[in-house]
Design an enzyme around this catalytic site. Structure first.
Site, PDB file in Angstrom:
ATOM      1  CB  SER A 124      -6.097  32.247 -10.103  1.00  0.00           C
ATOM      2  OG  SER A 124      -6.182  30.730  -9.979  1.00  0.00           O
ATOM      3  CE  LYS A 161      -2.731  29.834 -10.670  1.00  0.00           C
ATOM      4  NZ  LYS A 161      -3.391  29.607  -9.695  1.00  0.00           N
TER       5      LYS A 161
END
Length: 207
Positions: A124, A161
């Site tokens: 990701s 993230k």
């Protein structure tokens, strides 16, 4: 003899202190209470680890059956940075049971200084060079700003993230167009920040 982890060192020092203060080692329940373990069983697991490393001897059948063998354990700072693997729900990220191993990396090579390494799982964040299997160097802090890459825990799931906050909403953005942002409503969900990313060690060259 293998060196002690930071958590094992805490247990060892508590045992020594109790013996010095009262003449008796602590019970499992006392260790759990003093160090914030969820149960006496958790304390027992740490005692078994200390026994395997020959720091203590466990005497069967006695609630205070602990005898010190090791007088000068290796200091935890000599171990290097702890590598965190799978993180159990509800447990601190640096709990001893999460530490897979230690790596001889100078924490000061990162700015700010790294406190632990986290093994990256997934693609990701690949667009900024954080690849599956890499070791992410993390500075443990809750003082974070929008745009920083953070290690966040959302309802007990740990993720890496980029942070964005809008009122009561938090958006955790991937650096890969195939992944949608994680949206966290702070009015109904729990979010905790474990730290910020301060560097990457490529697993193919390090391992």
């Amino acid at each position: 003899m293998k060196p002690l982890t930071a958590r094992q060192q805490e247990v060892f020092e508590l045992i020594k202190a109790k013996i010095e203060d009262t003449g008796m080692p602590p019970t499992r329940a006392e260790i759990a209470r003093e160090l914030g373990f969820r149960s006496a069983n958790a304390a027992e697991e740490h005692l078994k680890a200390l026994a395997r490393k020959q720091a203590i001897e466990i005497i069967p059948g006695a609630s205070r059956g602990i005898r010190i063998l090791l007088q000068d354990p290796v200091e935890p700072e000599d171990l290097g940075l702890p590598l965190i693997g799978q993180v159990a729900a509800g447990e601190p990220i640096l709990a001893q049971e999460h530490v897979e191993s230690h790596y001889q990396v100078d924490p000061s090579m990162f700015k700010p200084q790294a406190d632990f390494l986290l093994r990256v799982n997934g693609e990701s964040m690949k667009n900024i060079g954080i690849m599956d299997g890499d070791l992410l160097a993390v500075h443990k802090t809750q003082d974070v700003h929008d745009g920083q890459v953070v290690v966040a825990r959302v309802d007990d799931d740990v993720t890496v993230k980029r942070l964005e906050r809008k009122g009561s909403m938090v958006f955790l953005h991937a650096e890969n167009e195939e992944f949608a942002p994680i949206q966290v409503d702070l009015t109904s969900q729990h979010l905790s920040i474990e730290g910020i990313a301060v560097g990457v060690i490529r697993s193919t060259t390090w391992m």
